[in-house]
Motif scaffolding. Structure first.
Motif, PDB file in Angstrom:
ATOM      1  N   TYR A 116     -10.369  -2.150   4.919  1.00  0.00           N
ATOM      2  CA  TYR A 116      -9.809  -3.058   3.921  1.00  0.00           C
ATOM      3  C   TYR A 116      -8.517  -3.716   4.416  1.00  0.00           C
ATOM      4  CZ  TYR A 116      -8.368  -5.035  -0.506  1.00  0.00           C
ATOM      5  OH  TYR A 116      -7.988  -5.931  -1.489  1.00  0.00           O
ATOM      6  N   PHE A 156       0.815  -1.209   0.000  1.00  0.00           N
ATOM      7  CA  PHE A 156       0.000   0.000   0.000  1.00  0.00           C
ATOM      8  C   PHE A 156       0.853   1.264   0.000  1.00  0.00           C
ATOM      9  CE2 PHE A 156      -2.445  -3.296   2.163  1.00  0.00           C
ATOM     10  CZ  PHE A 156      -3.705  -3.178   1.597  1.00  0.00           C
ATOM     11  N   VAL A 195      -6.330   4.002  -6.895  1.00  0.00           N
ATOM     12  CA  VAL A 195      -7.289   4.640  -5.993  1.00  0.00           C
ATOM     13  C   VAL A 195      -7.496   6.065  -6.489  1.00  0.00           C
ATOM     14  CG1 VAL A 195      -7.821   5.249  -3.615  1.00  0.00           C
ATOM     15  CG2 VAL A 195      -6.469   3.199  -4.095  1.00  0.00           C
ATOM     16  N   SER A 242     -10.141   2.468   3.900  1.00  0.00           N
ATOM     17  CA  SER A 242      -8.823   1.847   3.778  1.00  0.00           C
ATOM     18  C   SER A 242      -8.486   1.033   5.021  1.00  0.00           C
ATOM     19  CB  SER A 242      -7.755   2.921   3.539  1.00  0.00           C
ATOM     20  OG  SER A 242      -7.964   3.571   2.307  1.00  0.00           O
ATOM     21  N   ASP A 295     -12.499   4.223  -3.359  1.00  0.00           N
ATOM     22  CA  ASP A 295     -12.227   3.920  -1.946  1.00  0.00           C
ATOM     23  C   ASP A 295     -11.959   2.412  -1.865  1.00  0.00           C
ATOM     24  OD1 ASP A 295     -12.737   5.207   1.012  1.00  0.00           O
ATOM     25  OD2 ASP A 295     -13.226   3.079   0.963  1.00  0.00           O
ATOM     26  N   LEU A 296     -11.007   2.012  -1.028  1.00  0.00           N
ATOM     27  CA  LEU A 296     -10.663   0.598  -0.940  1.00  0.00           C
ATOM     28  C   LEU A 296     -11.818  -0.257  -0.441  1.00  0.00           C
ATOM     29  CD1 LEU A 296      -6.961   0.532   0.343  1.00  0.00           C
ATOM     30  CD2 LEU A 296      -7.839   0.474  -1.999  1.00  0.00           C
ATOM     31  N   VAL A 318      -3.822   6.926  -0.366  1.00  0.00           N
ATOM     32  CA  VAL A 318      -4.373   5.564  -0.328  1.00  0.00           C
ATOM     33  C   VAL A 318      -4.810   5.207   1.086  1.00  0.00           C
ATOM     34  CG1 VAL A 318      -3.864   3.105  -0.659  1.00  0.00           C
ATOM     35  CG2 VAL A 318      -3.070   4.785  -2.326  1.00  0.00           C
ATOM     36  N   LEU A 319      -3.893   5.359   2.035  1.00  0.00           N
ATOM     37  CA  LEU A 319      -4.206   5.050   3.427  1.00  0.00           C
ATOM     38  C   LEU A 319      -4.604   6.285   4.216  1.00  0.00           C
ATOM     39  CD1 LEU A 319      -1.247   2.614   4.210  1.00  0.00           C
ATOM     40  CD2 LEU A 319      -3.610   1.994   3.648  1.00  0.00           C
TER      41      LEU A 319
END
Length: 247
Positions: A124, A15, A218, A121, A238-239, A20-21
């Motif tokens: 996930y 990741f 993403v 995230s 979105d994850l 992303v996170l």
């Protein structure tokens, strides 16, 4: 595809951090804009063309190590600066000086506004952990560990390959795949068994160049087509969507 939205051959998830996170991508974009606009105003006067925090950020600096971002953006404007040294003061107009100015601004902004992890995230990554897949963070940021800790998600990951590690090991940054390859190796998997999760175009290119088993783009800023063009196998906003949830 598994319940995680991944091919059944995937054993590890790699990741990216910003965008992303965590939501720190907007902080980075604001810091780059403040840095570059001040430099351009000094160099070109009040008629300068400002740094665009969406287009210029996505094309020239997102996902790259700081010094590479400075060179990339200034190169797009036909500007070359002396390289300088890593300890250049932030007010010095060198590649390293501008990079240090940007970093100082990022740290200040993070202290002022804090760090938020995207809830989707977090859900996930926890689902990935529960499924028994290996997990790593791959970021060009030298502040990666501090951001993970501030967001309260550091314990979700087994491996961290960030700007500090990359400098120590002399790993080139994205769009080169070396940092992702190092993360996969540290988790005991090959690239074909690893999935890359990125929001940056440079990250998409790194995933494609490394021949990874799956690359997830993403899309936080409306660039789904560009993410696919640069190598994404799938694009989500979105994850959590990979779990079958709405964004």
């Amino acid at each position: 595809m598994t319940s995680l939205g991944l091919p059944s051959t995937i054993q590890a998830c790699l990741f990216d951090l910003d965008g992303v996170l965590t939501s720190t991508a907007t902080v980075h974009a604001a810091a780059w804009k403040e840095t570059f606009d001040a430099f351009l105003a000094r160099r070109e006067g009040p008629g300068f063309q400002p740094f665009d925090p969406v287009t210029d950020y996505d094309l020239y600096v997102d996902g790259m190590p700081r010094a590479d971002g400075v060179r990339s953006f200034l190169g797009s404007r036909g500007i070359r600066l002396p390289e300088g040294s890593e300890d250049d003061p932030p007010e010095l107009d060198t590649v390293q000086g501008l990079g240090n100015r940007k970093n100082a601004l990022v740290l200040r902004k993070i202290k002022e506004v804090g760090v938020r992890a995207f809830p989707g995230s977090v859900r996930y990554v926890k689902a990935v952990r529960e499924a028994g897949l290996r997990r790593a963070v791959v970021s060009s940021s030298a502040n990666c560990q501090a951001v993970l800790a501030a967001a309260g998600i550091e314990d979700l990951f087994e491996v961290r390959i960030d700007g500090v590690v990359a400098a120590e090991r002399h790993l080139p940054g994205k769009p080169h795949p070396d940092t992702f390859l190092a993360a996969a190796e540290a988790l005991g998997t090959g690239p074909h068994q690893a999935a890359v999760f990125e929001d940056a175009l440079a990250g998409m290119e790194a995933g494609r160049a490394g021949d990874f088993g799956y690359v997830v783009g993403v899309d936080r800023v409306g660039q789904a087509d560009a993410l696919r063009k640069h190598g994404a196998d799938a694009v989500v906003t979105d994850l959590a969507q990979l779990l079958g949830e709405s964004a």
